[in-house]
Scaffold this motif. Structure first.
Motif, PDB file in Angstrom:
ATOM      1  N   GLU A   1       0.842  -1.204   0.000  1.00 57.24           N
ATOM      2  CA  GLU A   1       0.000   0.000   0.000  1.00 57.24           C
ATOM      3  C   GLU A   1       0.879   1.257   0.000  1.00 57.24           C
ATOM      4  N   MET A   2       2.075   1.131  -0.557  1.00 59.72           N
ATOM      5  CA  MET A   2       3.048   2.207  -0.473  1.00 59.72           C
ATOM      6  C   MET A   2       2.547   3.496  -1.133  1.00 59.72           C
ATOM      7  N   TYR A   3       1.755   3.359  -2.184  1.00 60.58           N
ATOM      8  CA  TYR A   3       1.273   4.545  -2.897  1.00 60.58           C
ATOM      9  C   TYR A   3      -0.214   4.805  -2.654  1.00 60.58           C
ATOM     10  N   ALA A   4      -0.780   4.131  -1.675  1.00 61.02           N
ATOM     11  CA  ALA A   4      -2.194   4.338  -1.372  1.00 61.02           C
ATOM     12  C   ALA A   4      -2.385   5.647  -0.620  1.00 61.02           C
ATOM     13  N   THR A   5      -3.411   6.405  -1.005  1.00 55.86           N
ATOM     14  CA  THR A   5      -3.711   7.639  -0.291  1.00 55.86           C
ATOM     15  C   THR A   5      -4.093   7.342   1.153  1.00 55.86           C
ATOM     16  N   ASP A   6      -4.940   6.352   1.340  1.00 52.49           N
ATOM     17  CA  ASP A   6      -5.331   5.885   2.667  1.00 52.49           C
ATOM     18  C   ASP A   6      -5.238   4.377   2.704  1.00 52.49           C
ATOM     19  N   PHE A   7      -4.836   3.850   3.850  1.00 52.35           N
ATOM     20  CA  PHE A   7      -4.794   2.401   4.003  1.00 52.35           C
ATOM     21  C   PHE A   7      -6.218   1.854   4.097  1.00 52.35           C
ATOM     22  N   PRO A   8      -6.466   0.655   3.544  1.00 52.17           N
ATOM     23  CA  PRO A   8      -7.786   0.027   3.719  1.00 52.17           C
ATOM     24  C   PRO A   8      -8.056  -0.213   5.202  1.00 52.17           C
ATOM     25  N   ARG A   9      -9.228   0.149   5.664  1.00 54.47           N
ATOM     26  CA  ARG A   9      -9.536   0.028   7.086  1.00 54.47           C
ATOM     27  C   ARG A   9      -9.518  -1.416   7.570  1.00 54.47           C
ATOM     28  N   ASP A  10      -9.933  -2.333   6.715  1.00 55.63           N
ATOM     29  CA  ASP A  10     -10.073  -3.723   7.166  1.00 55.63           C
ATOM     30  C   ASP A  10      -8.758  -4.485   7.173  1.00 55.63           C
ATOM     31  N   THR A  11      -7.694  -3.913   6.580  1.00 54.04           N
ATOM     32  CA  THR A  11      -6.409  -4.617   6.562  1.00 54.04           C
ATOM     33  C   THR A  11      -5.285  -3.747   7.132  1.00 54.04           C
ATOM     34  N   SER A  12      -5.628  -2.812   7.998  1.00 55.77           N
ATOM     35  CA  SER A  12      -4.605  -1.941   8.571  1.00 55.77           C
ATOM     36  C   SER A  12      -4.910  -1.666  10.036  1.00 55.77           C
ATOM     37  N   ARG A  13      -3.863  -1.291  10.763  1.00 52.50           N
ATOM     38  CA  ARG A  13      -3.998  -0.936  12.177  1.00 52.50           C
ATOM     39  C   ARG A  13      -2.986   0.140  12.516  1.00 52.50           C
ATOM     40  N   LYS A  14      -3.206   0.813  13.649  1.00 51.43           N
ATOM     41  CA  LYS A  14      -2.250   1.786  14.151  1.00 51.43           C
ATOM     42  C   LYS A  14      -1.103   1.074  14.857  1.00 51.43           C
TER      43      LYS A  14
END
Length: 377
Positions: free
Chosen positions: A136-149
Protein backbone atom coordinates in the motif's frame (compact mmCIF):
# COMPACT_ATOMS: atom_id res chain seq x y z
CA UNK A 1 14.13 34.58 -1.49
CA UNK A 2 15.22 32.00 1.05
CA UNK A 3 18.65 30.43 0.66
CA UNK A 4 18.97 26.77 1.59
CA UNK A 5 22.54 25.97 2.55
CA UNK A 6 22.74 23.13 5.06
CA UNK A 7 21.18 19.89 6.24
CA UNK A 8 19.31 19.82 9.54
CA UNK A 9 17.49 16.89 11.10
CA UNK A 10 13.77 17.62 11.23
CA UNK A 11 12.80 14.36 12.93
CA UNK A 12 14.73 11.57 14.60
CA UNK A 13 14.44 8.27 16.36
CA UNK A 14 16.74 5.86 18.18
CA UNK A 15 17.57 2.41 16.80
CA UNK A 16 16.94 -0.34 19.31
CA UNK A 17 15.89 -3.93 19.87
CA UNK A 18 12.28 -4.89 19.31
CA UNK A 19 10.58 -6.86 22.06
CA UNK A 20 11.49 -10.50 21.55
CA UNK A 21 8.47 -12.75 20.99
CA UNK A 22 7.69 -15.98 19.18
CA UNK A 23 7.00 -13.93 16.04
CA UNK A 24 10.13 -12.20 14.71
CA UNK A 25 9.52 -11.96 10.95
CA UNK A 26 7.01 -10.20 8.76
CA UNK A 27 6.28 -10.26 5.02
CA UNK A 28 4.15 -8.31 2.54
CA UNK A 29 3.47 -5.46 4.96
CA UNK A 30 3.54 -1.69 4.47
CA UNK A 31 4.57 0.63 7.33
CA UNK A 32 3.62 4.30 7.22
CA UNK A 33 4.92 7.04 9.50
CA UNK A 34 3.78 10.70 9.57
CA UNK A 35 6.58 13.23 10.03
CA UNK A 36 5.94 16.85 11.01
CA UNK A 37 8.28 19.16 9.10
CA UNK A 38 9.34 22.29 10.97
CA UNK A 39 11.59 23.85 8.31
CA UNK A 40 11.21 25.16 4.79
CA UNK A 41 13.59 23.37 2.45
CA UNK A 42 14.28 22.20 -1.08
CA UNK A 43 15.49 18.64 -0.45
CA UNK A 44 14.92 15.74 1.93
CA UNK A 45 16.97 12.69 2.81
CA UNK A 46 16.19 9.79 5.14
CA UNK A 47 18.23 7.73 7.59
CA UNK A 48 17.68 4.05 8.30
CA UNK A 49 19.29 1.73 10.83
CA UNK A 50 19.54 -1.98 11.45
CA UNK A 51 21.90 -1.56 14.38
CA UNK A 52 20.28 -4.25 16.51
CA UNK A 53 19.27 -6.53 13.65
CA UNK A 54 21.06 -9.84 13.05
CA UNK A 55 20.26 -10.21 9.33
CA UNK A 56 20.34 -8.12 6.19
CA UNK A 57 16.98 -6.48 5.51
CA UNK A 58 15.71 -4.98 2.27
CA UNK A 59 12.63 -2.95 1.45
CA UNK A 60 11.24 -0.22 -0.77
CA UNK A 61 10.33 3.23 0.45
CA UNK A 62 8.35 6.22 -0.79
CA UNK A 63 7.55 9.68 0.55
CA UNK A 64 4.12 11.23 0.13
CA UNK A 65 3.83 15.03 0.19
CA UNK A 66 1.10 17.30 -1.10
CA UNK A 67 -0.58 14.39 -2.94
CA UNK A 68 2.63 13.47 -4.77
CA UNK A 69 4.82 10.39 -4.28
CA UNK A 70 8.59 10.28 -4.41
CA UNK A 71 10.53 7.02 -4.51
CA UNK A 72 13.43 6.79 -2.07
CA UNK A 73 16.69 5.41 -3.42
CA UNK A 74 20.17 4.67 -2.13
CA UNK A 75 22.98 5.13 -4.65
CA UNK A 76 20.27 5.00 -7.28
CA UNK A 77 18.91 1.64 -6.13
CA UNK A 78 15.15 1.59 -5.38
CA UNK A 79 15.68 -1.32 -2.97
CA UNK A 80 17.03 -0.13 0.37
CA UNK A 81 19.39 -2.68 1.93
CA UNK A 82 20.63 -2.62 5.50
CA UNK A 83 23.35 -5.01 6.59
CA UNK A 84 23.13 -6.77 9.94
CA UNK A 85 24.10 -4.32 12.70
CA UNK A 86 24.41 -1.40 10.27
CA UNK A 87 24.16 1.74 12.40
CA UNK A 88 23.18 4.23 9.72
CA UNK A 89 22.30 4.41 6.05
CA UNK A 90 21.75 7.78 4.43
CA UNK A 91 19.55 7.79 1.34
CA UNK A 92 19.95 9.78 -1.84
CA UNK A 93 18.71 13.33 -1.75
CA UNK A 94 15.11 13.82 -2.89
CA UNK A 95 14.19 17.16 -4.41
CA UNK A 96 11.00 18.26 -2.65
CA UNK A 97 10.06 21.84 -1.84
CA UNK A 98 8.72 21.41 1.68
CA UNK A 99 6.94 24.07 3.72
CA UNK A 100 7.39 24.44 7.47
CA UNK A 101 4.35 23.31 9.45
CA UNK A 102 3.33 20.58 7.01
CA UNK A 103 3.61 16.81 7.13
CA UNK A 104 5.21 14.17 4.97
CA UNK A 105 4.43 10.45 5.16
CA UNK A 106 7.15 7.82 4.86
CA UNK A 107 5.94 4.44 3.62
CA UNK A 108 8.09 1.31 3.81
CA UNK A 109 7.11 -1.88 1.95
CA UNK A 110 8.55 -5.15 3.29
CA UNK A 111 8.14 -7.53 0.36
CA UNK A 112 10.14 -10.53 1.59
CA UNK A 113 10.40 -12.12 5.03
CA UNK A 114 12.06 -9.48 7.18
CA UNK A 115 13.58 -9.84 10.64
CA UNK A 116 11.94 -7.11 12.73
CA UNK A 117 14.68 -6.73 15.33
CA UNK A 118 15.43 -3.05 14.80
CA UNK A 119 12.61 -0.86 16.03
CA UNK A 120 11.58 1.40 18.87
CA UNK A 121 8.35 2.30 20.66
CA UNK A 122 7.49 6.00 20.82
CA UNK A 123 4.25 7.84 21.47
CA UNK A 124 2.81 11.32 21.74
CA UNK A 125 0.43 13.62 19.89
CA UNK A 126 2.66 13.61 16.79
CA UNK A 127 3.73 9.96 16.93
CA UNK A 128 1.33 7.36 15.57
CA UNK A 129 2.15 5.12 12.63
CA UNK A 130 0.16 2.56 10.70
CA UNK A 131 0.75 -0.77 9.08
CA UNK A 132 -1.24 -2.56 6.39
CA UNK A 133 -1.12 -5.96 4.79
CA UNK A 134 0.01 -5.91 1.19
CA UNK A 135 1.78 -3.26 -0.85
CA UNK A 136 0.00 0.00 0.00
CA UNK A 137 3.05 2.21 -0.47
CA UNK A 138 1.27 4.55 -2.90
CA UNK A 139 -2.19 4.34 -1.37
CA UNK A 140 -3.71 7.64 -0.29
CA UNK A 141 -5.33 5.89 2.67
CA UNK A 142 -4.79 2.40 4.00
CA UNK A 143 -7.79 0.03 3.72
CA UNK A 144 -9.54 0.03 7.09
CA UNK A 145 -10.07 -3.72 7.17
CA UNK A 146 -6.41 -4.62 6.56
CA UNK A 147 -4.61 -1.94 8.57
CA UNK A 148 -4.00 -0.94 12.18
CA UNK A 149 -2.25 1.79 14.15
CA UNK A 150 1.19 1.19 15.63
CA UNK A 151 3.62 3.03 17.88
CA UNK A 152 6.51 0.81 16.84
CA UNK A 153 8.83 2.59 14.42
CA UNK A 154 11.02 0.18 12.43
CA UNK A 155 14.29 0.99 10.65
CA UNK A 156 13.51 4.70 10.07
CA UNK A 157 15.71 6.84 12.33
CA UNK A 158 15.93 10.25 10.71
CA UNK A 159 14.53 12.79 8.28
CA UNK A 160 16.84 15.65 7.25
CA UNK A 161 15.80 18.80 5.42
CA UNK A 162 18.11 20.96 3.30
CA UNK A 163 17.24 24.30 4.81
CA UNK A 164 18.38 27.74 5.94
CA UNK A 165 21.60 28.41 7.80
CA UNK A 166 19.94 29.64 11.02
CA UNK A 167 17.96 26.43 11.59
CA UNK A 168 19.22 23.90 14.10
CA UNK A 169 18.30 20.75 16.04
CA UNK A 170 17.96 20.07 19.77
CA UNK A 171 18.42 16.40 20.69
CA UNK A 172 16.32 14.98 23.55
CA UNK A 173 18.04 11.83 24.82
CA UNK A 174 16.62 9.36 27.30
CA UNK A 175 14.59 6.28 28.13
CA UNK A 176 10.87 5.43 28.27
CA UNK A 177 9.97 8.80 29.75
CA UNK A 178 11.48 10.53 26.72
CA UNK A 179 10.03 7.84 24.42
CA UNK A 180 6.62 9.11 25.49
CA UNK A 181 4.84 12.42 25.04
CA UNK A 182 6.99 15.30 26.22
CA UNK A 183 9.25 15.67 23.13
CA UNK A 184 6.14 15.87 20.92
CA UNK A 185 4.65 18.36 23.38
CA UNK A 186 7.86 20.37 23.10
CA UNK A 187 7.64 20.37 19.28
CA UNK A 188 4.11 21.77 19.55
CA UNK A 189 5.12 24.33 22.18
CA UNK A 190 8.03 25.55 20.06
CA UNK A 191 5.89 25.80 16.94
CA UNK A 192 2.96 27.56 18.62
CA UNK A 193 5.27 30.04 20.34
CA UNK A 194 7.08 31.03 17.16
CA UNK A 195 10.35 29.12 17.63
CA UNK A 196 10.41 27.94 14.03
CA UNK A 197 14.14 27.53 13.56
CA UNK A 198 14.53 24.59 15.95
CA UNK A 199 13.64 20.91 15.57
CA UNK A 200 13.24 18.50 18.49
CA UNK A 201 15.01 15.21 17.77
CA UNK A 202 13.93 12.37 20.04
CA UNK A 203 16.58 9.76 20.83
CA UNK A 204 14.88 7.54 23.40
CA UNK A 205 14.73 3.82 24.16
CA UNK A 206 12.57 2.37 26.93
CA UNK A 207 14.32 0.59 29.77
CA UNK A 208 17.83 1.67 28.87
CA UNK A 209 20.52 2.43 31.41
CA UNK A 210 23.68 4.49 31.39
CA UNK A 211 26.02 1.78 32.63
CA UNK A 212 24.45 -1.63 31.95
CA UNK A 213 22.45 -3.51 29.35
CA UNK A 214 20.56 -6.80 29.25
CA UNK A 215 22.01 -9.45 26.95
CA UNK A 216 19.07 -11.89 27.08
CA UNK A 217 15.79 -12.08 25.19
CA UNK A 218 13.67 -11.51 28.31
CA UNK A 219 14.85 -7.91 28.56
CA UNK A 220 16.34 -7.39 25.10
CA UNK A 221 13.84 -4.62 24.34
CA UNK A 222 15.31 -2.64 27.23
CA UNK A 223 17.98 -1.72 24.74
CA UNK A 224 21.61 -0.86 24.56
CA UNK A 225 23.61 0.88 27.27
CA UNK A 226 24.67 4.49 26.96
CA UNK A 227 28.21 3.69 25.89
CA UNK A 228 26.85 2.07 22.72
CA UNK A 229 23.78 4.26 22.16
CA UNK A 230 25.15 7.75 22.63
CA UNK A 231 27.80 7.91 19.86
CA UNK A 232 25.29 6.55 17.33
CA UNK A 233 22.41 8.80 18.29
CA UNK A 234 24.38 12.04 18.67
CA UNK A 235 25.44 12.18 15.03
CA UNK A 236 22.51 14.32 13.97
CA UNK A 237 22.60 16.83 11.12
CA UNK A 238 22.46 20.43 12.29
CA UNK A 239 22.37 19.60 16.01
CA UNK A 240 24.07 22.00 18.38
CA UNK A 241 22.74 20.93 21.78
CA UNK A 242 21.47 17.92 23.70
CA UNK A 243 19.10 17.60 26.67
CA UNK A 244 19.76 14.39 28.61
CA UNK A 245 17.13 12.81 30.87
CA UNK A 246 18.60 9.40 31.68
CA UNK A 247 19.63 7.28 34.65
CA UNK A 248 16.50 6.22 36.53
CA UNK A 249 16.67 2.65 35.20
CA UNK A 250 20.19 2.25 36.59
CA UNK A 251 18.59 2.90 39.99
CA UNK A 252 15.30 0.97 39.82
CA UNK A 253 16.22 -2.14 37.80
CA UNK A 254 18.49 -4.13 40.15
CA UNK A 255 16.40 -6.32 42.47
CA UNK A 256 18.72 -9.21 43.37
CA UNK A 257 19.33 -12.62 41.80
CA UNK A 258 17.02 -14.30 44.29
CA UNK A 259 14.19 -12.29 42.72
CA UNK A 260 15.41 -12.19 39.12
CA UNK A 261 18.62 -13.81 37.88
CA UNK A 262 19.03 -11.16 35.18
CA UNK A 263 18.82 -8.22 37.59
CA UNK A 264 21.49 -8.64 40.30
CA UNK A 265 21.96 -5.99 42.98
CA UNK A 266 25.58 -5.75 41.85
CA UNK A 267 24.24 -3.75 38.89
CA UNK A 268 23.20 -0.94 41.21
CA UNK A 269 25.71 1.89 40.69
CA UNK A 270 27.10 4.14 43.35
CA UNK A 271 26.60 7.88 43.03
CA UNK A 272 30.21 8.26 41.93
CA UNK A 273 29.76 5.62 39.24
CA UNK A 274 26.66 7.39 37.92
CA UNK A 275 28.42 10.75 37.85
CA UNK A 276 31.53 9.29 36.20
CA UNK A 277 29.54 7.43 33.54
CA UNK A 278 27.36 10.43 32.77
CA UNK A 279 30.42 12.66 32.49
CA UNK A 280 32.58 10.33 30.43
CA UNK A 281 29.95 8.79 28.15
CA UNK A 282 27.65 11.76 27.65
CA UNK A 283 29.08 15.16 28.54
CA UNK A 284 32.58 14.63 27.15
CA UNK A 285 31.37 12.97 23.98
CA UNK A 286 28.77 15.66 23.29
CA UNK A 287 31.43 18.32 23.91
CA UNK A 288 33.67 16.63 21.35
CA UNK A 289 30.93 17.26 18.78
CA UNK A 290 30.70 20.90 19.79
CA UNK A 291 27.31 20.58 21.47
CA UNK A 292 25.97 22.45 24.44
CA UNK A 293 24.93 19.89 27.06
CA UNK A 294 21.93 20.22 29.36
CA UNK A 295 20.96 17.74 32.05
CA UNK A 296 17.47 16.99 33.30
CA UNK A 297 16.64 15.69 36.75
CA UNK A 298 15.15 12.24 37.37
CA UNK A 299 11.45 12.07 38.24
CA UNK A 300 9.86 10.88 41.53
CA UNK A 301 9.55 7.12 42.04
CA UNK A 302 7.69 6.57 45.33
CA UNK A 303 5.05 3.90 44.71
CA UNK A 304 6.88 2.26 41.82
CA UNK A 305 7.08 -1.50 42.26
CA UNK A 306 10.80 -1.55 43.11
CA UNK A 307 10.74 1.63 45.17
CA UNK A 308 12.90 1.67 48.29
CA UNK A 309 14.25 4.59 50.33
CA UNK A 310 17.85 3.79 49.34
CA UNK A 311 16.90 4.17 45.67
CA UNK A 312 15.31 7.53 46.30
CA UNK A 313 18.36 8.68 48.23
CA UNK A 314 20.52 7.84 45.21
CA UNK A 315 18.09 9.58 42.85
CA UNK A 316 18.07 12.72 44.98
CA UNK A 317 21.85 12.77 45.29
CA UNK A 318 22.24 12.38 41.52
CA UNK A 319 19.68 15.13 40.92
CA UNK A 320 21.56 17.44 43.29
CA UNK A 321 24.71 16.85 41.26
CA UNK A 322 22.89 17.58 37.98
CA UNK A 323 21.55 20.83 39.43
CA UNK A 324 24.93 22.06 40.63
CA UNK A 325 27.70 20.68 38.40
CA UNK A 326 29.64 23.16 36.31
CA UNK A 327 30.14 20.47 33.66
CA UNK A 328 26.69 21.18 32.19
CA UNK A 329 25.43 24.27 30.42
CA UNK A 330 22.29 24.08 32.51
CA UNK A 331 19.79 21.76 34.16
CA UNK A 332 16.07 21.40 33.46
CA UNK A 333 14.42 20.46 36.74
CA UNK A 334 11.73 18.01 35.61
CA UNK A 335 11.66 16.55 39.13
CA UNK A 336 10.60 19.87 40.63
CA UNK A 337 8.07 20.44 37.84
CA UNK A 338 6.07 17.23 38.41
CA UNK A 339 6.57 16.30 42.07
CA UNK A 340 4.07 16.82 44.85
CA UNK A 341 5.29 19.92 46.73
CA UNK A 342 3.93 18.47 49.97
CA UNK A 343 5.52 15.04 49.38
CA UNK A 344 8.48 15.44 47.00
CA UNK A 345 9.24 11.70 46.74
CA UNK A 346 6.10 11.17 44.65
CA UNK A 347 4.33 12.75 41.70
CA UNK A 348 1.74 15.47 42.03
CA UNK A 349 -1.43 13.38 41.66
CA UNK A 350 -2.58 14.80 38.30
CA UNK A 351 0.89 14.25 36.84
CA UNK A 352 1.10 10.52 37.69
CA UNK A 353 0.13 8.00 34.99
CA UNK A 354 -0.76 5.56 37.76
CA UNK A 355 2.40 3.46 37.76
CA UNK A 356 4.29 6.07 39.85
CA UNK A 357 7.21 6.14 37.39
CA UNK A 358 5.84 7.60 34.14
CA UNK A 359 3.95 10.89 33.99
CA UNK A 360 0.38 11.31 32.80
CA UNK A 361 -0.41 13.32 29.67
CA UNK A 362 -0.66 16.42 31.90
CA UNK A 363 2.64 15.52 33.50
CA UNK A 364 4.38 15.26 30.14
CA UNK A 365 2.94 18.60 29.06
CA UNK A 366 4.26 20.10 32.29
CA UNK A 367 7.70 18.69 31.49
CA UNK A 368 7.63 20.23 28.00
CA UNK A 369 6.65 23.58 29.49
CA UNK A 370 9.50 23.34 32.00
CA UNK A 371 12.16 23.35 29.28
CA UNK A 372 13.95 26.70 29.35
CA UNK A 373 13.10 28.69 26.23
CA UNK A 374 16.80 29.43 25.69
CA UNK A 375 17.10 25.85 24.39
CA UNK A 376 14.52 26.71 21.72
CA UNK A 377 16.03 30.04 20.64
Amino acid sequence: MKEFTKWVAAWGNAPSIHEQTEIRYTKDVTLRYPIFIVFDGDKIRLHFSNLTGFELVSFQCAISYMDKYYDVTCQGNPVIQLDAHQADLETDEIEIDVIAGTQIEVSIYLNEFTLMDSGVFICGPLSMGQYAYGNEMYATDFPRDTSRKTNWYYFLTGVDVHTEENNHALICYGDSITAQNWPDDLVIRAWENGYHNVSIIRRAVSGTRILRQYDNITYAAYGLKGEIRFPVEMHTAGADSVLIQHGINDIIHPVGEEVNIFRPMSDLPTLEELKEGYTRLYIRYARSLGYKVYGATLLPIEGWRTYAPFRDELRNAFNDWLRTTALLDGCIDFDEAVRDPDHPARFFKEYDSGDHLHPSAKGYLTMANAVDEKLLK
